[in-house]
Design a protein around this motif. Sequence first.
Motif, PDB file in Angstrom:
ATOM      1  N   ALA A   5       8.996  10.187  -6.026  1.00 50.68           N
ATOM      2  CA  ALA A   5       7.950   9.227  -5.651  1.00 50.68           C
ATOM      3  C   ALA A   5       7.997   8.001  -6.555  1.00 50.68           C
ATOM      4  O   ALA A   5       7.883   6.863  -6.091  1.00 50.68           O
ATOM      5  CB  ALA A   5       6.579   9.895  -5.728  1.00 50.68           C
ATOM      6  N   ARG A   6       8.164   8.226  -7.854  1.00 49.10           N
ATOM      7  CA  ARG A   6       8.183   7.089  -8.787  1.00 49.10           C
ATOM      8  C   ARG A   6       9.435   6.254  -8.582  1.00 49.10           C
ATOM      9  O   ARG A   6       9.393   5.021  -8.652  1.00 49.10           O
ATOM     10  CB  ARG A   6       8.089   7.624 -10.217  1.00 49.10           C
ATOM     11  CG  ARG A   6       7.620   6.594 -11.231  1.00 49.10           C
ATOM     12  CD  ARG A   6       7.163   7.233 -12.523  1.00 49.10           C
ATOM     13  NE  ARG A   6       5.978   8.057 -12.322  1.00 49.10           N
ATOM     14  CZ  ARG A   6       5.389   8.766 -13.280  1.00 49.10           C
ATOM     15  NH1 ARG A   6       5.883   8.745 -14.504  1.00 49.10           N
ATOM     16  NH2 ARG A   6       4.324   9.497 -13.017  1.00 49.10           N
ATOM     17  N   TRP A   7      10.551   6.953  -8.314  1.00 46.39           N
ATOM     18  CA  TRP A   7      11.792   6.221  -8.067  1.00 46.39           C
ATOM     19  C   TRP A   7      11.699   5.418  -6.778  1.00 46.39           C
ATOM     20  O   TRP A   7      12.124   4.265  -6.717  1.00 46.39           O
ATOM     21  CB  TRP A   7      12.955   7.212  -7.987  1.00 46.39           C
ATOM     22  CG  TRP A   7      14.233   6.567  -7.533  1.00 46.39           C
ATOM     23  CD1 TRP A   7      15.073   5.772  -8.267  1.00 46.39           C
ATOM     24  CD2 TRP A   7      14.790   6.631  -6.222  1.00 46.39           C
ATOM     25  NE1 TRP A   7      16.121   5.350  -7.485  1.00 46.39           N
ATOM     26  CE2 TRP A   7      15.974   5.862  -6.233  1.00 46.39           C
ATOM     27  CE3 TRP A   7      14.404   7.274  -5.047  1.00 46.39           C
ATOM     28  CZ2 TRP A   7      16.772   5.714  -5.103  1.00 46.39           C
ATOM     29  CZ3 TRP A   7      15.207   7.132  -3.924  1.00 46.39           C
ATOM     30  CH2 TRP A   7      16.377   6.359  -3.956  1.00 46.39           C
ATOM     31  N   LYS A   8      11.118   6.016  -5.731  1.00 49.26           N
ATOM     32  CA  LYS A   8      10.981   5.318  -4.463  1.00 49.26           C
ATOM     33  C   LYS A   8      10.097   4.076  -4.610  1.00 49.26           C
ATOM     34  O   LYS A   8      10.388   3.017  -4.054  1.00 49.26           O
ATOM     35  CB  LYS A   8      10.363   6.251  -3.410  1.00 49.26           C
ATOM     36  CG  LYS A   8      11.362   6.897  -2.459  1.00 49.26           C
ATOM     37  CD  LYS A   8      11.966   5.881  -1.515  1.00 49.26           C
ATOM     38  CE  LYS A   8      12.879   6.542  -0.506  1.00 49.26           C
ATOM     39  NZ  LYS A   8      13.465   5.562   0.438  1.00 49.26           N
ATOM     40  N   ALA A   9       9.002   4.211  -5.357  1.00 50.84           N
ATOM     41  CA  ALA A   9       8.115   3.074  -5.571  1.00 50.84           C
ATOM     42  C   ALA A   9       8.865   1.936  -6.251  1.00 50.84           C
ATOM     43  O   ALA A   9       8.743   0.764  -5.870  1.00 50.84           O
ATOM     44  CB  ALA A   9       6.905   3.496  -6.405  1.00 50.84           C
ATOM     45  N   THR A  10       9.647   2.276  -7.269  1.00 51.68           N
ATOM     46  CA  THR A  10      10.413   1.268  -8.000  1.00 51.68           C
ATOM     47  C   THR A  10      11.488   0.641  -7.116  1.00 51.68           C
ATOM     48  O   THR A  10      11.653  -0.582  -7.075  1.00 51.68           O
ATOM     49  CB  THR A  10      11.074   1.897  -9.238  1.00 51.68           C
ATOM     50  OG1 THR A  10      10.072   2.485 -10.060  1.00 51.68           O
ATOM     51  CG2 THR A  10      11.835   0.851 -10.046  1.00 51.68           C
ATOM     52  N   TYR A  11      12.201   1.489  -6.387  1.00 54.55           N
ATOM     53  CA  TYR A  11      13.297   1.027  -5.534  1.00 54.55           C
ATOM     54  C   TYR A  11      12.802   0.072  -4.451  1.00 54.55           C
ATOM     55  O   TYR A  11      13.327  -1.027  -4.265  1.00 54.55           O
ATOM     56  CB  TYR A  11      13.988   2.247  -4.905  1.00 54.55           C
ATOM     57  CG  TYR A  11      14.888   1.916  -3.737  1.00 54.55           C
ATOM     58  CD1 TYR A  11      16.094   1.234  -3.923  1.00 54.55           C
ATOM     59  CD2 TYR A  11      14.527   2.287  -2.434  1.00 54.55           C
ATOM     60  CE1 TYR A  11      16.923   0.935  -2.849  1.00 54.55           C
ATOM     61  CE2 TYR A  11      15.338   1.985  -1.358  1.00 54.55           C
ATOM     62  CZ  TYR A  11      16.538   1.309  -1.574  1.00 54.55           C
ATOM     63  OH  TYR A  11      17.347   1.003  -0.507  1.00 54.55           O
ATOM     64  N   ILE A  12      11.739   0.469  -3.730  1.00 58.57           N
ATOM     65  CA  ILE A  12      11.225  -0.365  -2.636  1.00 58.57           C
ATOM     66  C   ILE A  12      10.605  -1.649  -3.187  1.00 58.57           C
ATOM     67  O   ILE A  12      10.782  -2.732  -2.630  1.00 58.57           O
ATOM     68  CB  ILE A  12      10.196   0.420  -1.801  1.00 58.57           C
ATOM     69  CG1 ILE A  12      10.885   1.622  -1.141  1.00 58.57           C
ATOM     70  CG2 ILE A  12       9.569  -0.471  -0.728  1.00 58.57           C
ATOM     71  CD1 ILE A  12       9.931   2.575  -0.438  1.00 58.57           C
ATOM     72  N   ASN A  50       0.822  -1.208   0.000  1.00 61.94           N
ATOM     73  CA  ASN A  50       0.000   0.000   0.000  1.00 61.94           C
ATOM     74  C   ASN A  50       0.857   1.260   0.000  1.00 61.94           C
ATOM     75  O   ASN A  50       0.500   2.268  -0.605  1.00 61.94           O
ATOM     76  CB  ASN A  50      -0.948   0.005   1.201  1.00 61.94           C
ATOM     77  CG  ASN A  50      -2.129  -0.930   0.999  1.00 61.94           C
ATOM     78  OD1 ASN A  50      -2.479  -1.265  -0.128  1.00 61.94           O
ATOM     79  ND2 ASN A  50      -2.741  -1.366   2.090  1.00 61.94           N
ATOM     80  N   MET A  51       1.995   1.198   0.706  1.00 56.80           N
ATOM     81  CA  MET A  51       2.905   2.348   0.712  1.00 56.80           C
ATOM     82  C   MET A  51       3.530   2.543  -0.669  1.00 56.80           C
ATOM     83  O   MET A  51       3.623   3.670  -1.176  1.00 56.80           O
ATOM     84  CB  MET A  51       3.984   2.136   1.773  1.00 56.80           C
ATOM     85  CG  MET A  51       5.008   3.277   1.827  1.00 56.80           C
ATOM     86  SD  MET A  51       6.491   2.847   0.924  1.00 56.80           S
ATOM     87  CE  MET A  51       7.368   1.982   2.205  1.00 56.80           C
ATOM     88  N   ILE A  52       3.912   1.434  -1.303  1.00 57.33           N
ATOM     89  CA  ILE A  52       4.483   1.521  -2.651  1.00 57.33           C
ATOM     90  C   ILE A  52       3.445   2.100  -3.607  1.00 57.33           C
ATOM     91  O   ILE A  52       3.743   2.990  -4.420  1.00 57.33           O
ATOM     92  CB  ILE A  52       4.926   0.129  -3.136  1.00 57.33           C
ATOM     93  CG1 ILE A  52       6.035  -0.429  -2.235  1.00 57.33           C
ATOM     94  CG2 ILE A  52       5.408   0.198  -4.586  1.00 57.33           C
ATOM     95  CD1 ILE A  52       6.406  -1.868  -2.548  1.00 57.33           C
ATOM     96  N   LYS A  53       2.221   1.602  -3.482  1.00 59.24           N
ATOM     97  CA  LYS A  53       1.153   2.085  -4.357  1.00 59.24           C
ATOM     98  C   LYS A  53       0.891   3.576  -4.142  1.00 59.24           C
ATOM     99  O   LYS A  53       0.635   4.320  -5.089  1.00 59.24           O
ATOM    100  CB  LYS A  53      -0.133   1.287  -4.115  1.00 59.24           C
ATOM    101  CG  LYS A  53      -1.291   1.714  -5.023  1.00 59.24           C
ATOM    102  CD  LYS A  53      -2.520   0.842  -4.796  1.00 59.24           C
ATOM    103  CE  LYS A  53      -3.695   1.321  -5.651  1.00 59.24           C
ATOM    104  NZ  LYS A  53      -3.441   1.157  -7.088  1.00 59.24           N
TER     105      LYS A  53
END
Length: 307
Positions: free
Chosen positions: A145-152, A113-116
Amino acid sequence: MAALATLPPLPPQFKSIQHHLRTAQEHDKRDPVVAYYCRLYAMQTGMKIDSKTPECRKFLSRLMDQLEALKKQLGDNEAITQEIVGSAHLENYALKMFLYADNEDRAGRFHKNMIKSFYTASLLIDVITVFGELTDENVKHRKYARWKATYIHNCLKNGETPQAGPVGIEEDNVDVEENEDAGATSLPTQPLQPSSSTYDPSNMPSSGYTGIQIPPGAHAPANTPAEVPHSTGVTSNTIQPTPQTIPAIDPALFSTVSQGDIRLTPEDFARAQKYCKYAGSALQYEDVSTAVQNLQKALKLLTTGRE
């Protein structure tokens, strides 16, 4: 809200807007204004990509029908009839979602949910472009935000523990477009259900962060908050409310009288109006601090001609 007509299959040419349309569907009941602008962004982007191929024309025509139906259902909603209100509503919503994800990230709570939420925040910043060019701050927030989603997402997929909080981001080594699908691969397609680890604007702790002013973090984008208050040691199904910190009122504003030689430009009036709209939007989230800050900015601008 009445159900909207079903869209035909998405043409391959429109792959880049599929996540924006999915976000629209997820917000049809949660926030119809957000849903409307997501579809408007998809419509405008799709027209630029391909408006001549039969399958694309059919898809865009049906999407236009959805937009017209939504606009009729929303009636005289100011967020639809007035661009300034709509822009403030969308930007505040995107930022609240970003702050939720950033809060979870800094606390080391890594979950889908955090990634989303990180990824959806980046999509909503895309949508803000229906009102014009993005500010530099929003561009940086979107990329972060997009990089963090991808990274995590990749860390969890590979069984690794992500580094919490803001970390250095090498501009030359981050290809947002290439990593976009990876960042959304395992994200749920259904609307998130309320829980202690799910974004919900009504459950957000109040803060002084808005699209206009956010304290910078150490290595995150310029306007990324350095810290978001959150409860600790509490196990419940909702995020516990945090006492609001009201900014100090500038005493000079109480005695300020507009001078006769001050000439405000149309741009000054537009900025003052925008500050007032941001304040109104902040009050929808019971964010008194943000409302006060923006109203002070508007008052100072109107009485001194300066910000």
